[in-house]
Scaffold this active site. Structure first.
Site, PDB file in Angstrom:
ATOM      1  NE  ARG A 271      -2.712   1.108   3.546  1.00 25.24           N
ATOM      2  CZ  ARG A 271      -3.346   1.207   4.700  1.00 25.24           C
ATOM      3  NH1 ARG A 271      -4.985   1.125   4.204  1.00 25.24           N
ATOM      4  NH2 ARG A 271      -3.204   1.266   5.737  1.00 25.24           N
TER       5      ARG A 271
ATOM      6  CG  ASP B  84      -4.244   2.794  10.926  1.00 23.23           C
ATOM      7  OD1 ASP B  84      -5.208   3.573  11.356  1.00 23.23           O
ATOM      8  OD2 ASP B  84      -4.301   1.948  10.080  1.00 23.23           O
TER       9      ASP B  84
END
Length: 540
Positions: A169, A453
């Protein structure tokens, strides 16, 4: 006197790191420069289009499926390219940053896929950007190992096990990489992460029977997916690998993308692998886009918005139906729990919640789901094994029973829960603790037994902003105000100082984190992304 000719290479402006010459080769920097010159102008146009669309949402407080792409949605004749063998079974995926220890543990975890994250689970220090690429190269050449300096424990890849397939990603389109310049301009972080990974690994991965596979984050429209598709076509031609070698899974983690799922798959159809149903970024996107929409868009505490909420269920069921109609994988959301080594009862309760969540996803037709910790892999695997058996996926389950109207996706006022004072305290606690770790270069942080996150920090600061601007009154009689947020933040800072000690507190970035959280939570001018002002403060 004429100006000097532009450099054919991306120019590095950073301190030299160990082994960076293996990644930042002249050929790789030439490839990055080509990517930048070809695609950064369109990226700028699309970022401007985001702002225009946000202004339209502010004016109308609504969204709808696009009339101009109705023919694509109505056409039953198209589907995405068949999944390669390495991506046909994705029943459990583990996520995490690309530091050396995580790389080994994720590949060894027993999950079918590892989302190797240069985005929300990674603070983009230059060291993380470059050495993360080194670690992946070492993993593919099976030359990676790691010894923990504190514990002395050594880590290495298992010789006799099937390693997880890597889906990498890159950063979202909005972030720049200040250490790489082309024609004096900072490169988009997305093109840096993608470009270095693809250039060094595409052929190697194909030789291993896998391929260059990607998760695409923060996508807001099918036009942004079209840009990625054009990047893929150019990159495959440039490096000399077959067209269609790339496979991309798009995170549907913005409310605007939820109205363009079919169009996103269509634009990427030669390279698409699936769609993923995120949670925190999706809620953050709703707050951000409908922040002018009044009380009907006010969300309760983040943990009170489960995937069974009507508007979230509409989103996930539409995603499954859309994916399976077009032959793509539908990948579920994150189980973020981090097991406790000291409290078996906490684990028991949390594991049951994870099991119920994964049972629901498998029962709804998802082909796989995410976990944040290796201990959760067997739990999620059992949920999907029970439904899939020996089948690699359930893309044949078309979910033709699903009917979702445009209004269903933004029916936030169908929720019965309300914001609470404890929810405000938790948002401040998580926000300060996460931002402090991010400023130290950590993107995935265990806070209160959850792996947090950047997405969870975004929803935390967004809820503080929303509740204050909506004048929410909590159950204890207190009203959400800037003064209340400042008081709670000051108390939390003192609690942290008492918890970790004065020396550790002084060595951290706690005051900076406190100040930045209050800035992005209280400013009238709502920052599009927390990571934009945070990146200006990130030291590397």
């Amino acid at each position: 006197m004429s100006a000097p000719a532009p450099s054919p290479l991306a120019v590095v402006h950073a301190e030299t790191l160990p082994r960076q010459e293996e990644v930042l080769t002249e050929a790789a920097l030439a490839f990055l420069a080509e990517l930048h010159r070809r695609f950064t102008p369109r990226r700028a146009e699309l970022l401007a289009r985001r702002a225009e669309r946000r202004a339209e949402i502010a004016r109308t407080s609504t969204l709808d499926f696009l009339p101009e792409t109705a023919a694509i949605r109505a056409d039953d004749s198209w589907s995405v390219a068949p999944a390669p063998a390495a991506l046909n079974d994705r029943r459990v995926e583990i996520t995490g940053p690309t530091d050396r220890k995580m790389t080994i543990n994720a590949l060894n975890s027993g999950a079918r896929v590892w989302l190797a994250d240069f985005e929300d689970a990674s603070a983009p220090t230059w060291e993380n950007v470059v050495l993360g690429q080194v670690n992946l190269i070492d993993a593919y050449t099976r030359s990676i190992d790691f010894t923990d300096a504190a514990s002395g424990k050594s880590y290495a890849l298992k010789d006799d096990a099937e390693l997880a397939t890597v889906v990498m990603r890159p950063r979202g389109w909005h972030l720049n990489e200040r250490h790489l310049l082309v024609d004096g301009e900072q490169m988009p972080g997305a093109l840096v992460d993608f470009g270095l990974y693809f250039f060094h690994n595409a052929r190697r991965l194909l030789d291993l029977g896998k391929g260059p596979y990607f998760y695409l984050p923060k996508t807001e429209s099918h036009l942004e997916a079209r840009l990625w598709n054009d990047v893929f076509v150019f990159a495959q031609e440039y490096v000399g690998v077959p067209q269609g070698s790339v496979r991309a899974t798009v995170l549907i983690e913005t409310i605007t993308a939820a109205y363009e799922m079919e169009e996103i798959l269509y634009e990427l159809r030669d390279h698409a692998s699936g769609l993923n149903a995120g949670r925190w970024d999706y809620l953050f996107s709703i707050v951000k886009n409908f922040r002018d929409g009044g009380a009907r868009f006010v969300l309760p505490d983040r943990n009170a918005v489960t995937m069974t909420a009507p508007f979230m269920r509409a989103y996930t069921e539409l995603l499954v139906r859309t994916c399976h109609r077009r032959g793509a994988h539908a990948i579920g959301g994150m189980a973020a729990f981090i097991p406790s080594r000291r409290d078996a009862e906490v684990n028991k309760v949390a594991f049951e919640k994870v099991r119920a969540d994964k049972d629901r996803e498998a029962g709804d037709g998802f082909d796989g789901s995410w976990v944040a910790h290796p201990d959760l892999v067997p739990i999620a695997m059992a949920s999907f094994d029970a439904v899939l058996g020996d089948r690699p996926n359930q893309k044949d389950r078309l979910r033709e029973d699903v009917r979702v109207e445009a209004a269903d996706l933004i029916a936030v006022d169908s929720l019965e829960a309300s914001p609470t004072y404890d929810g405000l305290v938790n948002a401040v606690q998580v926000g300060i603790r996460y931002i402090e770790a991010w400023l130290r270069g950590l993107g995935a942080v265990a806070i209160f037994n959850l792996m947090e996150d950047a997405a969870t920090a975004e929803i935390s600061r967004s809820q503080i902003w929303q509740w204050i601007n909506a004048g929410v009154q909590f159950e204890n009689g207190e009203k959400a105000t800037p003064e209340l947020a400042r008081r709670i933040a000051a108390e939390e800072l003192e609690n942290i100082r008492a918890e970790i000690g004065a020396e550790a507190f002084a060595a951290g970035h706690w005051q900076q984190a406190h100040d930045l959280l209050l800035q992005v939570s209280l400013d009238d001018d709502y920052a599009d992304f927390l990571t934009l002002p945070a990146y200006e403060r990130l030291t590397d």
